[in-house]
Design a protein around this motif. Sequence first.
Motif, PDB file in Angstrom:
ATOM      1  N   LEU A 119       0.839  -1.205   0.000  1.00  0.00           N
ATOM      2  CA  LEU A 119       0.000   0.000   0.000  1.00  0.00           C
ATOM      3  C   LEU A 119       0.874   1.256   0.000  1.00  0.00           C
ATOM      4  N   GLN A 120       1.933   1.267   0.793  1.00  0.00           N
ATOM      5  CA  GLN A 120       2.852   2.404   0.814  1.00  0.00           C
ATOM      6  C   GLN A 120       3.462   2.642  -0.570  1.00  0.00           C
ATOM      7  N   TYR A 121       3.837   1.567  -1.230  1.00  0.00           N
ATOM      8  CA  TYR A 121       4.510   1.675  -2.528  1.00  0.00           C
ATOM      9  C   TYR A 121       3.618   2.353  -3.565  1.00  0.00           C
ATOM     10  N   TYR A 122       2.355   1.974  -3.612  1.00  0.00           N
ATOM     11  CA  TYR A 122       1.466   2.482  -4.659  1.00  0.00           C
ATOM     12  C   TYR A 122       0.791   3.801  -4.281  1.00  0.00           C
ATOM     13  N   GLY A 166      13.294   6.719  -8.292  1.00  0.00           N
ATOM     14  CA  GLY A 166      12.051   7.442  -8.078  1.00  0.00           C
ATOM     15  C   GLY A 166      10.952   6.656  -7.419  1.00  0.00           C
ATOM     16  N   ASN A 167      11.168   5.358  -7.174  1.00  0.00           N
ATOM     17  CA  ASN A 167      10.161   4.514  -6.549  1.00  0.00           C
ATOM     18  C   ASN A 167      10.520   4.224  -5.094  1.00  0.00           C
ATOM     19  N   LEU A 168       9.506   4.172  -4.251  1.00  0.00           N
ATOM     20  CA  LEU A 168       9.719   3.927  -2.829  1.00  0.00           C
ATOM     21  C   LEU A 168      10.217   2.510  -2.588  1.00  0.00           C
ATOM     22  N   ARG A 169      11.224   2.386  -1.729  1.00  0.00           N
ATOM     23  CA  ARG A 169      11.661   1.071  -1.271  1.00  0.00           C
ATOM     24  C   ARG A 169      10.837   0.754  -0.021  1.00  0.00           C
ATOM     25  N   SER A 170       9.703   0.133  -0.213  1.00  0.00           N
ATOM     26  CA  SER A 170       8.721  -0.033   0.853  1.00  0.00           C
ATOM     27  C   SER A 170       9.204  -0.993   1.928  1.00  0.00           C
ATOM     28  N   SER A 171       8.795  -0.698   3.165  1.00  0.00           N
ATOM     29  CA  SER A 171       9.201  -1.549   4.283  1.00  0.00           C
ATOM     30  C   SER A 171       8.141  -1.648   5.376  1.00  0.00           C
ATOM     31  N   GLY A 172       6.970  -1.038   5.190  1.00  0.00           N
ATOM     32  CA  GLY A 172       5.928  -1.109   6.209  1.00  0.00           C
ATOM     33  C   GLY A 172       6.353  -0.427   7.485  1.00  0.00           C
ATOM     34  N   VAL A 173       6.331  -1.163   8.610  1.00  0.00           N
ATOM     35  CA  VAL A 173       6.698  -0.582   9.897  1.00  0.00           C
ATOM     36  C   VAL A 173       8.179  -0.765  10.209  1.00  0.00           C
ATOM     37  N   ILE A 207       2.427 -15.205  -2.687  1.00  0.00           N
ATOM     38  CA  ILE A 207       2.444 -14.184  -3.739  1.00  0.00           C
ATOM     39  C   ILE A 207       2.527 -12.787  -3.129  1.00  0.00           C
ATOM     40  N   LEU A 208       1.807 -12.566  -2.020  1.00  0.00           N
ATOM     41  CA  LEU A 208       1.847 -11.263  -1.349  1.00  0.00           C
ATOM     42  C   LEU A 208       3.260 -10.939  -0.881  1.00  0.00           C
ATOM     43  N   CYS A 209       3.934 -11.903  -0.257  1.00  0.00           N
ATOM     44  CA  CYS A 209       5.297 -11.658   0.225  1.00  0.00           C
ATOM     45  C   CYS A 209       6.271 -11.492  -0.936  1.00  0.00           C
ATOM     46  N   ALA A 210       6.063 -12.243  -2.016  1.00  0.00           N
ATOM     47  CA  ALA A 210       6.904 -12.082  -3.198  1.00  0.00           C
ATOM     48  C   ALA A 210       6.707 -10.691  -3.806  1.00  0.00           C
ATOM     49  N   TRP A 211       5.478 -10.222  -3.785  1.00  0.00           N
ATOM     50  CA  TRP A 211       5.160  -8.879  -4.258  1.00  0.00           C
ATOM     51  C   TRP A 211       5.897  -7.850  -3.415  1.00  0.00           C
ATOM     52  N   CYS A 212       5.953  -8.091  -2.107  1.00  0.00           N
ATOM     53  CA  CYS A 212       6.645  -7.166  -1.225  1.00  0.00           C
ATOM     54  C   CYS A 212       8.154  -7.183  -1.470  1.00  0.00           C
ATOM     55  N   VAL A 213       8.710  -8.349  -1.779  1.00  0.00           N
ATOM     56  CA  VAL A 213      10.121  -8.421  -2.138  1.00  0.00           C
ATOM     57  C   VAL A 213      10.387  -7.515  -3.341  1.00  0.00           C
ATOM     58  N   TYR A 214       9.438  -7.495  -4.274  1.00  0.00           N
ATOM     59  CA  TYR A 214       9.573  -6.645  -5.458  1.00  0.00           C
ATOM     60  C   TYR A 214       9.514  -5.163  -5.092  1.00  0.00           C
ATOM     61  N   VAL A 215       8.520  -4.753  -4.302  1.00  0.00           N
ATOM     62  CA  VAL A 215       8.365  -3.325  -4.008  1.00  0.00           C
ATOM     63  C   VAL A 215       9.429  -2.815  -3.042  1.00  0.00           C
ATOM     64  N   SER A 216      10.091  -3.704  -2.317  1.00  0.00           N
ATOM     65  CA  SER A 216      11.191  -3.259  -1.457  1.00  0.00           C
ATOM     66  C   SER A 216      12.455  -2.995  -2.264  1.00  0.00           C
ATOM     67  N   GLN A 217      12.495  -3.534  -3.491  1.00  0.00           N
ATOM     68  CA  GLN A 217      13.598  -3.310  -4.428  1.00  0.00           C
ATOM     69  C   GLN A 217      14.951  -3.730  -3.847  1.00  0.00           C
ATOM     70  N   VAL A 218      14.967  -4.901  -3.233  1.00  0.00           N
ATOM     71  CA  VAL A 218      16.193  -5.466  -2.673  1.00  0.00           C
ATOM     72  C   VAL A 218      16.484  -6.763  -3.427  1.00  0.00           C
ATOM     73  N   ARG A 219      17.509  -6.741  -4.258  1.00  0.00           N
ATOM     74  CA  ARG A 219      17.801  -7.890  -5.108  1.00  0.00           C
ATOM     75  C   ARG A 219      18.272  -9.098  -4.304  1.00  0.00           C
ATOM     76  N   ALA A 220      18.938  -8.852  -3.184  1.00  0.00           N
ATOM     77  CA  ALA A 220      19.417  -9.962  -2.367  1.00  0.00           C
ATOM     78  C   ALA A 220      18.259 -10.820  -1.864  1.00  0.00           C
ATOM     79  N   SER A 221      17.106 -10.211  -1.631  1.00  0.00           N
ATOM     80  CA  SER A 221      15.961 -10.959  -1.141  1.00  0.00           C
ATOM     81  C   SER A 221      15.424 -11.905  -2.209  1.00  0.00           C
ATOM     82  N   LEU A 222      15.489 -11.479  -3.459  1.00  0.00           N
ATOM     83  CA  LEU A 222      15.102 -12.373  -4.551  1.00  0.00           C
ATOM     84  C   LEU A 222      16.032 -13.583  -4.602  1.00  0.00           C
TER      85      LEU A 222
END
Length: 454
Positions: free
Chosen positions: A154-157, A196-203, A245-260
């Motif tokens: 939600l933060q990302y979008y 230009g895109n947020l590296r989302s992390s929630g709390v 899928i939700l957590c994989a989506w979050c890996v994408y929006v956090s933009q951290v390649r190591a997590s992939l």
Amino acid sequence: MYAIVIFLSIVASLTVFTRNMRGVAAYGLLAFYMIIDYSNYLFRLGDTATGTLAKSFKEMLLITLVLAIGASAASRRTIDRKVVVMIGATLLLLFYGSIMNGFLLASLDWRGSILPIILAILLVNAGLLDERRVGRLMSFLAIAIAANSAFAVLQYYTFSGDFESTWRYDFLLQEALRADSDFESRLMEYQIVRDGNLRSSGVFASALQFSYSAALACFYFYCRSSDLIRRGRLLSSVGWGALMILCAWCVYVSQVRASLIIVLVSIALHVICFSARDGGRFKAGIAISIGVGAVVVFAWALMFHASAFDASVQGRIPQYAFLVQNFIAAGHGVGSFRSKFDSYYIYGFLTFGIIFAAWLIYVLRVFWRSFGGRMAKWKPPGDTMLRGFMFSSVIPMLVICSFQHVSGSLYYQVIWMLLFAGSRMSMGIGRASTAESDCPPRAMAGVASARSGA
């Protein structure tokens, strides 16, 4: 509101002594990692006495675990000397670091890199991480991470494009200035946004630290879903698959390649090296070979094909050169290079010297003795899915440590808990006898079993 954080810290520590709620200590530890940054931001804990007490939960838990183990030893009129040696050795590392770098820097570094390992070992030694408790704990963690993943997506979008308007900006800037008064605020941008895109992390304050945990949760849901499919429960697998899928989506929006990489390597190890037959079969030797091979390939590519990588990866080359130029056998002590390098291995070798090499060998030995050799098959009954998850989660951390500094994170804490819990669990359900298996404190002290190698 301060009382909420303090209450969590005190109650979770005291539950170590109770019979029916002992497992709450481990839940409290994971909850602490998840909420401490946002609580610090919301309640402005800062360096106040209240904030210091709330943020000292790990130290409070350490003291409580030591007291609980001591009380148990007193009731039996025996003491596990290996636990005493292990605690003494880590305190010596703190003492050496304090002499070299001052107590403040040494203690801050010690609590991030060494304390999580001690807590994992003591939680296992205190009997708080058996197979049943670990299964429930991982379900709790994965669902909590999934909830935060929804918040992060939600933060990302909904990101406006102004990174200074995010809650993390002021919080991270204050923390950085507290650690280094000369820190330049412009350096905060890359920690919060990329292209230009947020590296989302929630709390979570750190996108890196949260993304590691999201990757671990994603793999956990993959294991749950695939296990249900294997048993023919297709409908039940849909919910777990959706969370994956939700957590994989979050890996994408956090933009951290190591997590992939964590997700991909974990799944690869699970497919190649684990079989669910007969309660769980493991190919630990192949898993270790894959992990070590991946680290070697990365080092080779960085040395001879650096131009193929982007500026972020190329920036690690001078750090490895610094390691070669400044390595000393005794190490520079904890506190000398806190938060200075992108690689956990660079930090480890510079900080601890040859002790760090011995530590890595020990970790691989514990992994091998838990999941390989004569204990390559764990007997049923038990949670076969959980065993496969635990087996496949350790090596990926050792892979990404070559280019990421993971210490101090929730992910770092959980992996040590899984490794040592697996070691203890294998003692009870593996083929080898208890005398032939490594007890974590015993191995930490570097004392081999009298029958090892027999």
